[in-house]
Write a protein that holds these residues in place. Structure first.
Motif, short mmCIF file in Angstrom:
data_model
loop_
_atom_site.label_atom_id
_atom_site.label_comp_id
_atom_site.label_asym_id
_atom_site.label_seq_id
_atom_site.Cartn_x
_atom_site.Cartn_y
_atom_site.Cartn_z
N THR A 282 39.27 45.90 42.54
CA THR A 282 40.02 45.16 43.76
C THR A 282 41.64 45.17 43.18
O THR A 282 42.35 45.02 44.12
CB THR A 282 39.46 44.11 44.63
OG1 THR A 282 38.97 43.14 43.79
CG2 THR A 282 38.07 44.74 45.39
N VAL A 283 41.52 44.38 42.16
CA VAL A 283 42.70 43.75 41.66
C VAL A 283 43.79 44.98 41.39
O VAL A 283 45.21 44.75 41.86
CB VAL A 283 42.79 43.00 40.23
CG1 VAL A 283 44.22 42.92 39.56
CG2 VAL A 283 42.14 41.68 40.69
N PRO A 284 43.35 46.13 40.90
CA PRO A 284 44.55 47.23 40.96
C PRO A 284 45.02 47.66 42.24
O PRO A 284 46.24 47.96 42.25
CB PRO A 284 43.94 48.40 40.05
CG PRO A 284 42.77 47.74 39.46
CD PRO A 284 42.29 46.47 40.05
N ARG A 285 44.14 47.53 43.04
CA ARG A 285 44.62 47.95 44.46
C ARG A 285 45.40 46.85 45.20
O ARG A 285 46.71 47.09 45.78
CB ARG A 285 43.47 48.34 45.25
CG ARG A 285 42.81 49.83 44.89
CD ARG A 285 41.29 49.73 45.05
NE ARG A 285 41.17 51.27 44.64
CZ ARG A 285 40.71 51.44 43.43
NH1 ARG A 285 40.79 50.20 42.52
NH2 ARG A 285 40.21 52.62 43.13
N ASP B 114 29.94 41.97 42.88
CA ASP B 114 30.90 42.91 43.54
C ASP B 114 31.33 42.19 44.81
O ASP B 114 32.15 43.02 45.47
CB ASP B 114 29.91 44.00 44.14
CG ASP B 114 28.60 43.33 44.69
OD1 ASP B 114 28.30 42.32 44.69
OD2 ASP B 114 28.39 43.98 45.93
N HIS B 115 31.45 40.95 44.55
CA HIS B 115 32.38 40.09 45.65
C HIS B 115 33.43 39.36 44.75
O HIS B 115 34.24 38.64 45.31
CB HIS B 115 31.36 39.37 46.28
CG HIS B 115 30.67 40.11 47.36
ND1 HIS B 115 31.34 40.49 48.81
CD2 HIS B 115 29.63 40.86 47.42
CE1 HIS B 115 30.31 41.29 49.11
NE2 HIS B 115 29.42 41.66 48.26
N CYS B 116 33.19 39.09 43.45
CA CYS B 116 34.04 38.02 42.92
C CYS B 116 34.51 38.41 41.52
O CYS B 116 35.15 37.68 40.92
CB CYS B 116 33.38 36.74 42.70
SG CYS B 116 31.91 36.57 41.63
N ALA B 117 34.11 39.43 41.01
CA ALA B 117 34.20 39.55 39.60
C ALA B 117 35.73 39.78 39.27
O ALA B 117 36.31 39.26 38.26
CB ALA B 117 33.74 40.99 38.94
N ASP B 118 36.45 40.65 40.21
CA ASP B 118 37.88 40.45 39.68
C ASP B 118 38.98 39.25 40.16
O ASP B 118 40.29 39.31 39.81
CB ASP B 118 38.55 41.87 40.75
CG ASP B 118 38.68 43.14 39.90
OD1 ASP B 118 37.72 43.15 38.84
OD2 ASP B 118 39.22 43.84 40.32
N LEU B 119 38.13 38.33 40.15
CA LEU B 119 38.92 36.82 40.27
C LEU B 119 39.55 36.71 38.85
O LEU B 119 40.60 36.37 38.61
CB LEU B 119 37.95 35.71 40.48
CG LEU B 119 38.52 34.30 40.72
CD1 LEU B 119 40.18 34.32 41.62
CD2 LEU B 119 37.63 33.51 40.80
N SER B 120 38.65 37.10 37.99
CA SER B 120 38.90 36.88 36.39
C SER B 120 40.28 37.77 36.16
O SER B 120 41.29 37.16 35.63
CB SER B 120 38.02 37.61 35.62
OG SER B 120 38.57 37.43 34.10
N PRO B 121 40.41 38.93 36.36
CA PRO B 121 41.89 39.67 36.30
C PRO B 121 42.92 38.96 36.83
O PRO B 121 44.00 39.19 36.37
CB PRO B 121 41.50 41.12 36.20
CG PRO B 121 40.36 41.32 37.23
CD PRO B 121 39.43 40.10 36.71
#
Length: 247
Positions: free
Chosen positions: A39-42, A63-70
């Motif tokens: 989600t972060v690239p988007r 699949d709901h929180c992993a991109d909090l890290s980046p």
């Protein structure tokens, strides 16, 4: 209130897509609701990392929180890091994702606000009502109100009258619909079909229904048809890039 879908895939992202992630904006305030894989690239195609004002995470599945890290890395690994980002989650839901980096690396990048499901929160201009909804881990649905508009989001949930209460009279119900019709027996308490989501939207009197978290490979047209069998409002599919203006 403006909703932008960053991703709506369940479990893992299909090619060119992303998992659950939603940008909700009102009066210049940007709230992220869930941040699943890719989600972060988007997000960064639309705003910079420092322009995010707050994050709400429904539950701790990646699949709901992993991109909090980046997102946190993008805010802190720079010469002029912004103020710490307010992050709202259920107790312990983010322990795993926040432990991905070495201790202390991201500690100045966020302020964690852990809440009990059922709590009311004020997040910028949004009045938020949370509700514990049935899933394999604790999951908080959320009802966001701003500018006389209401967005209800389920996170991941099995069928429950609490979904109907959460979405009562909402302008938009953003509802998990992993399956089209038949939910496997071992998941029936934890996940919802598009057909069930349609019935719940109808019972709630929601003006619009947006199906999200479809399992990769699901026929989106079939999911819409199943939802329409029990709901007479507009039914859409949450796909990356879709923008929904609640006004």
């Amino acid at each position: 209130m403006l909703l932008t879908i960053l991703g709506g895939c369940g479990a893992w992202p299909e090619a060119g897509q992303a998992c659950s992630g939603y940008l909700v904006e009102h009066d210049g305030f940007r709230l992220l609701v869930d941040l699943g894989y890719a989600t972060v690239p988007r997000l960064l195609e639309r705003v910079t990392a420092d322009q995010v004002d707050a994050v709400f995470i429904s539950h701790g599945h990646p699949d709901h929180c992993a991109d909090l890290s980046p997102l946190l890395r993008a805010r802190t690994l720079r010469d002029d890091p912004p103020a710490p980002l307010p992050v709202y989650s259920l107790p312990g839901a983010l322990d795993a994702v926040l432990a991905l980096d070495r201790p202390g690396m991201l500690s100045d990048a966020y302020v964690l606000h852990e809440f009990t499901a059922g709590s009311r929160l004020d997040i910028g201009p949004f009045r938020a009502q949370t509700r514990l909804l049935p899933h394999s881990v604790p999951n908080a649905g959320i009802r966001l109100t701003a500018g006389e508009r209401v967005l209800a989001y389920t996170g991941d949930t099995g069928p429950s009258p609490d979904v109907v209460d959460l979405a009562r009279g909402a302008d938009l119900l953003l509802a998990e619909a992993t399956y089209v019709d038949r939910v496997p027996e071992d998941s029936r308490r934890h996940l919802t079909s598009a057909r069930q989501a349609g019935r719940q939207a109808m019972d709630a009197g929601a003006r619009h229904l947006l199906l999200t978290h479809l399992q990769p490979g699901t026929d989106a047209t079939a999911a819409q048809a199943a939802a329409r069998a029990g709901y007479d409002g507009e039914v859409g599919i949450a796909t990356s890039g879709l923008v929904f203006d609640l006004s």
